[in-house]
Design an enzyme around this catalytic site. Structure first.
Site, short mmCIF file in Angstrom:
data_model
loop_
_atom_site.label_atom_id
_atom_site.label_comp_id
_atom_site.label_asym_id
_atom_site.label_seq_id
_atom_site.Cartn_x
_atom_site.Cartn_y
_atom_site.Cartn_z
N ARG A 94 -6.80 -2.91 8.37
CA ARG A 94 -7.96 -3.76 8.67
C ARG A 94 -7.64 -4.64 9.89
O ARG A 94 -6.59 -5.30 9.91
CB ARG A 94 -8.25 -4.63 7.46
CG ARG A 94 -9.46 -5.52 7.61
CD ARG A 94 -9.60 -6.44 6.40
NE ARG A 94 -9.90 -5.72 5.18
CZ ARG A 94 -9.72 -6.24 3.95
NH1 ARG A 94 -9.24 -7.45 3.80
NH2 ARG A 94 -10.02 -5.53 2.89
N ARG A 124 -8.08 -15.31 6.77
CA ARG A 124 -8.54 -13.96 7.11
C ARG A 124 -9.46 -14.01 8.33
O ARG A 124 -9.68 -15.07 8.91
CB ARG A 124 -9.29 -13.38 5.91
CG ARG A 124 -8.44 -13.26 4.65
CD ARG A 124 -7.40 -12.18 4.84
NE ARG A 124 -6.71 -11.91 3.58
CZ ARG A 124 -7.12 -11.05 2.65
NH1 ARG A 124 -8.25 -10.38 2.80
NH2 ARG A 124 -6.40 -10.84 1.56
N LYS A 133 -5.48 -15.47 -0.44
CA LYS A 133 -6.30 -15.31 0.77
C LYS A 133 -7.15 -16.56 1.03
O LYS A 133 -7.47 -17.30 0.08
CB LYS A 133 -7.21 -14.09 0.62
CG LYS A 133 -8.12 -14.16 -0.59
CD LYS A 133 -9.00 -12.93 -0.74
CE LYS A 133 -8.28 -11.73 -1.29
NZ LYS A 133 -9.16 -10.62 -1.70
N LYS A 151 -10.61 -17.91 3.48
CA LYS A 151 -11.69 -17.36 4.33
C LYS A 151 -12.56 -18.44 4.95
O LYS A 151 -12.91 -19.42 4.28
CB LYS A 151 -12.55 -16.41 3.48
CG LYS A 151 -11.74 -15.25 2.95
CD LYS A 151 -12.57 -14.26 2.18
CE LYS A 151 -11.73 -13.04 1.84
NZ LYS A 151 -12.50 -12.06 1.06
N CYS A 183 -19.75 -2.10 -1.31
CA CYS A 183 -18.33 -2.13 -0.93
C CYS A 183 -17.79 -0.71 -0.88
O CYS A 183 -18.47 0.23 -1.26
CB CYS A 183 -17.55 -2.96 -1.95
SG CYS A 183 -17.31 -2.07 -3.50
N CYS A 218 -10.21 2.56 -2.88
CA CYS A 218 -9.91 1.25 -3.45
C CYS A 218 -9.23 1.39 -4.82
O CYS A 218 -9.80 1.98 -5.74
CB CYS A 218 -11.17 0.41 -3.59
SG CYS A 218 -10.79 -1.18 -4.34
N CYS A 258 -16.42 -3.04 -8.72
CA CYS A 258 -15.71 -3.86 -9.70
C CYS A 258 -16.17 -5.31 -9.50
O CYS A 258 -16.95 -5.58 -8.59
CB CYS A 258 -14.19 -3.70 -9.51
SG CYS A 258 -13.49 -4.76 -8.22
N CYS A 301 -16.50 -7.82 -3.20
CA CYS A 301 -16.31 -7.54 -1.77
C CYS A 301 -17.62 -7.40 -0.98
O CYS A 301 -17.62 -7.63 0.23
CB CYS A 301 -15.45 -6.31 -1.59
SG CYS A 301 -13.79 -6.53 -2.30
#
Ligand code: SRM
Ligand code: SF4
Length: 569
Positions: free
Chosen positions: A76, A145, A207, A209, A428, A434, A473, A477
């Site tokens: 990514r 990120r 993470k 953001k 997603c 994934c 899930c 995302c």
């Protein structure tokens, strides 16, 4: 800087002993016997922008054949504000065919992912990315990120300014160890010792953001971020940002202590205060975030556990000044506007719908080829939106025809090829790459939209958008908890259905039905959509309607997300 403690999670210990994110990645790359890296190293490679995965479609067959899983990597990029040049597009396209699975994936955070990268191709890929003037540093991992910013095609000067902010914040919060340059770009060992002045040796607890939005557009879903900056514009000038803190989407089924949360607006800062405010909020989470339980390690929980007043006073302690009172603003939507828009400087911008962000050559739709042709004739910028779409930006009036010809030749969707419903939908990645997917998402949503399109047509709503989000899930995302209708995967073919987020991205939705299949989804939604068509008030959005009609209760706070769920209200 936080001290490492024995009770901290294993990932904290891996970071601490990694020699600033090196671990044994280099040794693992040289090992030709397996396609995988050592487990501990797979935590560290995230900071370098890549995840170890395996092709889940092949898992049982390979197991049957007594082969190791088909290990591969997802890479990514870091791309603040989502802006690249046409030449960079061509370079990424070439890289995807040479070192990955031949597709490019636009993400919900405005950047590119490569899938199916074999271990031996990681280094050549990252070197090619570097030659294109790009990097993957901090694409994933426990750091800040990709900083996203809305694409705002029509307000050209503001877009440029906000894009600069996204770059400035991203550079400021970039990890500093020399590991990336040494391992991937063959840089000689640096004379300067490694140091992480902002993060320290254990980086962030999780993470982190950051998003910027320019009202009235909220296409960056600013409230879903640990820090959201809402640009305040007075007399055409950017005078500063309202600051929202503590947004996030992730949740885990059966664990009510986890929930999505919208950022809380805590005040206003001027441009010259902004970097300091952002950095200090990051350090607050660095110092107080939970390093024991990773599921509880996001800023949203730190804030809910200690309170917003605690946060603002801690911020004053660190910056030495109080934030101003938040300024008024209004959002009109969190989707993209498609088609041609004239910017305030006379340049034109074309937003194209890219279904679920996948750039590939499909049997009846040569999208990758079309994009290559567009990139060859285009001289401005290409921007990725946070809704996984593309803006062909900064087109001079005299260059419009050449762009339009490519659009017509390949039947690209400039806002006409698909329904408003499909254009407002997003899924997603999920299967096959994934590791966390419980159900299909990107590969399934298009066919579900076909069926919902029929329902919308029958109800006379063919031109109406409803924000639909699907994930494989509950991790969030595609920011499902901001969907007017959302589906999160529970098991193959089974989804939880959520209803009632606002069209503008400032109200969460609520669980309506659990673990249902497509027939049940259609049986639930068909009468509801018809009822919406008949009973809606002038201009009323679907998400607002289902709340007003009492079908679900409004979710005002993340902590209320699990209250009053289900149809038996
Ligand atoms: Fe995500 C994990 C894909 C945006 C919350 N996300 C993953 C992983 C890496 C799976 C894994 O950990 O093994 C997925 C890789 C799939 C693949 O094969 O490509 C993945 N996330 C994505 C992308 C590609 C979805 C997409 O279709 O575009 C998005 C990449 C964004 C980017 O460019 O940086 C993506 N992920 C998001 C967002 C949306 C956003 O940031 O606006 C969220 C919700 C916001 C948030 O962070 O709260 C999100 N991803 C997660 C989580 C849950 C985090 C949490 O707080 O609980 C995970 C799981 C985890 O971290 O443990 C996750
Ligand atoms: Fe994977 Fe779940 Fe994220 Fe979808 S929401 S990409 S299934 S982690």
């Amino acid at each position: 800087m936080p001290e490492i403690k024995p009770e901290h999670s294993e990932v904290e210990h891996i970071k601490e002993r990694s020699n600033y994110l090196r671990g044994t990645i280099a040794e693992g790359l040289a090992d030709e016997i397996t396609g995988a890296l050592a487990d501990a190293d797979t935590q560290l490679t995230k900071f370098h922008g890549f995840y170890q995965q395996d092709d889940r479609d092949l898992r049982s067959e390979r197991k049957h054949q007594k082969l190791e899983p088909h290990y591969q990597f997802m890479v990514r990029l870091r791309l603040p504000g989502g802006v690249i040049t046409p030449d960079q597009w061509l370079a990424l396209d070439e890289i995807s065919r040479q070192y990955a699975n031949g597709t490019l994936r636009l993400t919900t955070r405005q950047t590119f992912q490569f899938h199916g990268v074999l271990k031996r191709n990681l280094k050549p890929l990252l070197q090619a990315v570097d030659r294109a003037g790009l990097d993957a540093k901090g694409g994933c991992g426990d750091v800040n990120r990709n900083v996203v910013a809305n694409t705002n095609p029509h307000r050209s000067a503001l877009h440029a300014e906000v894009h600069e902010w996204s770059k400035r914040i991203s550079e400021h919060l970039m990890w500093r160890s020399h590991a990336y340059d040494e391992m991937w770009l063959d840089a000689p060992p640096s004379d300067e010792p490694d140091a992480e002045p902002i993060y320290g040796k254990t980086y962030m607890p999780r993470k982190f953001k950051i998003a910027i939005a320019i009202p009235p557009e909220n296409d960056s879903d600013v409230f879903a971020n640990d820090i959201g900056l809402i640009a305040i514009v007075e007399d055409g000038e950017l005078v500063g940002f309202n600051v929202a803190a503590g947004g996030g989407m992730g949740a885990t089924y059966g664990e009510p202590a986890t929930y999505p949360r919208l950022g809380t607006v805590i005040g206003f800062c001027t441009p010259d205060q902004t970097l300091d405010v952002v950095e200090k909020l990051v350090t607050i989470q660095r110092d107080y975030g939970d390093r024991v339980e990773r599921k509880h390690a996001r800023f949203k929980y730190t804030i809910d556990d200690r309170g917003v007043d605690w946060l603002t006073s801690e911020l004053v302690k660190r910056t030495g000044f109080e934030l101003g009172e938040a300024r008024p603003y209004e959002f009109h939507g969190n989707g993209d506007r498609f088609g041609w828009v004239e910017g305030d400087d006379g340049d034109w911008h074309l937003t194209l719908f890219i279904e679920n962000g996948r750039i590939a050559d499909f049997e009846d739709y040569k999208l990758a080829e079309a994009m290559r042709e567009l990139a060859r004739v285009h001289e401005g910028e290409i921007r990725v939106t946070c809704n996984q779409n593309l803006v062909i930006a900064k087109v001079k009036p005299e260059a419009r025809d050449a762009i339009q010809q490519v659009v017509d030749k390949y039947d690209l969707d400039n806002g006409e090829r698909n329904t408003a419903l499909r254009r407002a939908s997003m899924a997603c990645v999920a299967f096959p790459t994934c590791a966390l997917a419980m159900a299909e998402s990107e590969r399934y949503l298009p066919s579900l939209i076909d069926k919902l399109d029929d329902v919308m047509r029958e109800a006379g709503l063919a031109d109406d958008p409803i924000v639909i989000r699907m994930t494989g899930c509950p991790n969030g995302c595609a920011r499902p908890y901001l969907g007017e209708i959302a589906f999160t995967g529970k098991a193959p073919g089974k989804y939880n259905v959520y209803l009632g987020a606002s069209f503008t991205g400032d109200r969460l939705n609520k669980l309506y039905r659990e673990n249902i299949d497509e027939d049940e989804i259609l049986a639930e939604l068909t009468p509801m959509i018809h009822r919406y068509a008949e009973e809606r008030e002038d201009g009323e959005r679907f998400g607002d309607f289902v709340v007003r009609a009492g079908i679900v209760k409004a979710t005002r706070e993340g902590r209320d997300f699990h209250d009053d769920v289900g149809p038996a209200l």
